[in-house]
Design a protein around this motif. Structure first.
Motif, PDB file in Angstrom:
ATOM      1  N   MET A 100       0.866  -1.243   0.018  1.00 23.82           N
ATOM      2  CA  MET A 100       0.071   0.129  -0.007  1.00 23.82           C
ATOM      3  C   MET A 100       0.969   1.046   0.011  1.00 23.82           C
ATOM      4  SD  MET A 100      -3.079   1.331   0.086  1.00 23.82           S
ATOM      5  CE  MET A 100      -4.019   2.531   0.715  1.00 23.82           C
ATOM      6  N   ALA A 101       1.795   1.189   0.602  1.00 23.96           N
ATOM      7  CA  ALA A 101       2.684   2.445   0.700  1.00 23.96           C
ATOM      8  C   ALA A 101       3.427   2.721  -0.551  1.00 23.96           C
ATOM      9  CB  ALA A 101       3.833   2.226   1.788  1.00 23.96           C
ATOM     10  N   ALA A 102       3.781   1.780  -1.271  1.00 21.92           N
ATOM     11  CA  ALA A 102       4.273   1.820  -2.592  1.00 21.92           C
ATOM     12  C   ALA A 102       3.293   2.372  -3.417  1.00 21.92           C
ATOM     13  CB  ALA A 102       4.938   0.545  -3.087  1.00 21.92           C
ATOM     14  N   GLU A 103       2.266   1.979  -3.297  1.00 20.17           N
ATOM     15  CA  GLU A 103       1.054   2.508  -4.248  1.00 20.17           C
ATOM     16  C   GLU A 103       0.653   3.868  -3.995  1.00 20.17           C
ATOM     17  OE1 GLU A 103      -3.555   1.517  -4.897  1.00 20.17           O
ATOM     18  OE2 GLU A 103      -2.398  -0.199  -4.975  1.00 20.17           O
ATOM     19  N   GLN A 104       0.748   4.342  -2.699  1.00 19.00           N
ATOM     20  CA  GLN A 104       0.587   5.804  -2.188  1.00 19.00           C
ATOM     21  C   GLN A 104       1.444   6.651  -2.661  1.00 19.00           C
ATOM     22  OE1 GLN A 104       0.141   6.351   1.978  1.00 19.00           O
ATOM     23  NE2 GLN A 104      -0.892   8.288   1.743  1.00 19.00           N
ATOM     24  N   GLN A 105       2.936   6.153  -2.729  1.00 20.35           N
ATOM     25  CA  GLN A 105       3.892   6.891  -3.147  1.00 20.35           C
ATOM     26  C   GLN A 105       3.821   7.202  -4.569  1.00 20.35           C
ATOM     27  OE1 GLN A 105       5.099   8.601  -0.558  1.00 20.35           O
ATOM     28  NE2 GLN A 105       7.370   8.080  -0.912  1.00 20.35           N
ATOM     29  N   ASN A 106       3.542   6.086  -5.342  1.00 18.57           N
ATOM     30  CA  ASN A 106       3.151   6.225  -6.897  1.00 18.57           C
ATOM     31  C   ASN A 106       2.089   7.391  -7.232  1.00 18.57           C
ATOM     32  OD1 ASN A 106       3.868   5.608  -9.345  1.00 18.57           O
ATOM     33  ND2 ASN A 106       2.278   3.845  -9.597  1.00 18.57           N
ATOM     34  N   VAL A 107       0.913   7.413  -6.413  1.00 15.21           N
ATOM     35  CA  VAL A 107       0.091   8.217  -6.705  1.00 15.21           C
ATOM     36  C   VAL A 107       0.484   9.676  -6.636  1.00 15.21           C
ATOM     37  CG1 VAL A 107      -2.218   9.040  -5.629  1.00 15.21           C
ATOM     38  CG2 VAL A 107      -1.868   6.664  -6.125  1.00 15.21           C
ATOM     39  N   HIS A 126       3.579  10.871  -6.393  1.00 15.36           N
ATOM     40  CA  HIS A 126       4.533  11.054  -7.647  1.00 15.36           C
ATOM     41  C   HIS A 126       3.787  11.739  -8.569  1.00 15.36           C
ATOM     42  CE1 HIS A 126       7.987  11.099 -10.060  1.00 15.36           C
ATOM     43  NE2 HIS A 126       7.493  10.285 -10.880  1.00 15.36           N
ATOM     44  N   ASN A 127       2.605  10.780  -9.125  1.00 13.02           N
ATOM     45  CA  ASN A 127       2.028  11.132 -10.444  1.00 13.02           C
ATOM     46  C   ASN A 127       1.330  12.417 -10.209  1.00 13.02           C
ATOM     47  OD1 ASN A 127       2.905   8.952 -11.619  1.00 13.02           O
ATOM     48  ND2 ASN A 127       1.057   7.595 -11.053  1.00 13.02           N
ATOM     49  N   THR A 128       0.831  12.795  -8.933  1.00 15.81           N
ATOM     50  CA  THR A 128       0.046  14.152  -9.006  1.00 15.81           C
ATOM     51  C   THR A 128       0.906  15.099  -8.886  1.00 15.81           C
ATOM     52  OG1 THR A 128      -1.619  12.841  -7.391  1.00 15.81           O
ATOM     53  CG2 THR A 128      -1.282  15.317  -6.997  1.00 15.81           C
ATOM     54  N   ARG A 129       2.135  14.945  -8.246  1.00 11.81           N
ATOM     55  CA  ARG A 129       3.220  15.999  -8.449  1.00 11.81           C
ATOM     56  C   ARG A 129       3.387  16.342 -10.107  1.00 11.81           C
ATOM     57  NH1 ARG A 129       6.275  17.941  -3.886  1.00 11.81           N
ATOM     58  NH2 ARG A 129       7.871  17.964  -5.229  1.00 11.81           N
ATOM     59  N   GLN A 130       3.662  15.180 -10.584  1.00  5.90           N
ATOM     60  CA  GLN A 130       4.104  15.367 -12.002  1.00  5.90           C
ATOM     61  C   GLN A 130       3.039  15.953 -12.635  1.00  5.90           C
ATOM     62  OE1 GLN A 130       7.473  14.754 -11.210  1.00  5.90           O
ATOM     63  NE2 GLN A 130       7.176  14.735 -13.665  1.00  5.90           N
ATOM     64  N   GLN A 131       1.703  15.777 -12.390  1.00  4.77           N
ATOM     65  CA  GLN A 131       0.552  16.470 -13.296  1.00  4.77           C
ATOM     66  C   GLN A 131       0.456  17.927 -12.757  1.00  4.77           C
ATOM     67  OE1 GLN A 131      -1.192  14.896 -15.543  1.00  4.77           O
ATOM     68  NE2 GLN A 131      -2.336  16.967 -16.012  1.00  4.77           N
ATOM     69  N   ILE A 132       0.725  18.232 -11.546  1.00  2.00           N
ATOM     70  CA  ILE A 132       0.862  19.821 -10.956  1.00  2.00           C
ATOM     71  C   ILE A 132       2.071  20.217 -11.821  1.00  2.00           C
ATOM     72  CG2 ILE A 132       1.293  21.368  -9.154  1.00  2.00           C
ATOM     73  CD1 ILE A 132      -0.066  18.989  -7.162  1.00  2.00           C
ATOM     74  N   ILE A 133       3.253  19.674 -12.064  1.00  3.20           N
ATOM     75  CA  ILE A 133       4.293  20.520 -12.565  1.00  3.20           C
ATOM     76  C   ILE A 133       3.871  20.659 -14.198  1.00  3.20           C
ATOM     77  CG2 ILE A 133       6.645  20.124 -13.285  1.00  3.20           C
ATOM     78  CD1 ILE A 133       7.117  18.400 -10.466  1.00  3.20           C
ATOM     79  N   LYS A 134       3.484  19.790 -14.740  1.00  9.05           N
ATOM     80  CA  LYS A 134       3.040  19.327 -16.086  1.00  9.05           C
ATOM     81  C   LYS A 134       2.005  20.787 -16.367  1.00  9.05           C
ATOM     82  CE  LYS A 134       0.863  16.741 -19.724  1.00  9.05           C
ATOM     83  NZ  LYS A 134       0.558  15.510 -20.271  1.00  9.05           N
TER      84      LYS A 134
END
Length: 192
Positions: free
Chosen positions: A1-8, A10-18
């Protein structure tokens, strides 16, 4: 679960940056607020602040991201077989990148940065890195030239960068299309 949450996360941060990159590129740093970024992403400002401490942090990440993309385009030019093709590809890629990134490049060219000293410092570092990426290609262009010992390669590199930046600025202000292939050949003819 922790790895999945980290992935979410990370993806959210990348979407914000984009998303922020598109907004900064179109409206400049000063023309974009945290509310604008949150609204474009359909999230609350609180959610945005969960991922970033503020607009300056997002902008720094956007600049890093933009520079990484720029570095890849310069590395692509360095792979060309001949000096002439390297220079042509370098200039074309630089101009194409500048056209795509709009106000991010203006910030680097005109120092239209916010008053935040950390962002100004980062912009200065990026400008130095750009010179360091381009200078070896310019140096190679003069490697077998009679002028090799008579010119300052760093100055020629700065002249080339200034020429390209001036063209980008001119075309962006006039809102005209630019034929980067044709212009890159013209710059090589004139400067090299």
């Amino acid at each position: 679960m922790a790895a999945e949450q980290q992935n979410v996360i990370h993806n959210t941060r990348q979407q914000i940056i984009k998303t922020a990159r598109k907004l900064f590129s179109k409206y400049t740093y000063l023309g974009v607020s945290m509310s604008d970024i949150a609204r474009k992403l359909h999230i609350t400002k609180a959610a945005l602040y969960y991922h970033f401490t503020g607009k300056a942090e997002i902008y720094k990440k956007v600049l890093d991201d933009a520079f990484n993309g720029f570095s890849l385009s310069i590395a692509e030019a360095a792979k060309e077989k001949t000096r002439s093709r390297k220079l042509c590809k370098l200039i074309k890629n630089y101009l194409d990148f500048g056209l795509k990134e709009g106000n991010l490049i203006d910030a680097l060219v005109l120092k239209l940065s916010p008053s935040d000293p950390q962002i100004r410092k980062q912009i200065i570092q990026i400008k130095e890195q750009i010179v360091n990426l381009i200078q070896p290609i310019v140096e190679e262009a003069f490697a077998n030239s009679k002028l090799k010992n008579k010119i300052d390669i760093e100055m020629v590199t700065l002249l080339l960068i200034s020429t390209m930046n001036g063209l980008l600025l001119e075309y962006s202000m006039l809102k005209q299309k630019i034929d980067t292939e044709k212009i890159s050949k013209q710059i090589i003819t004139v400067l090299f």
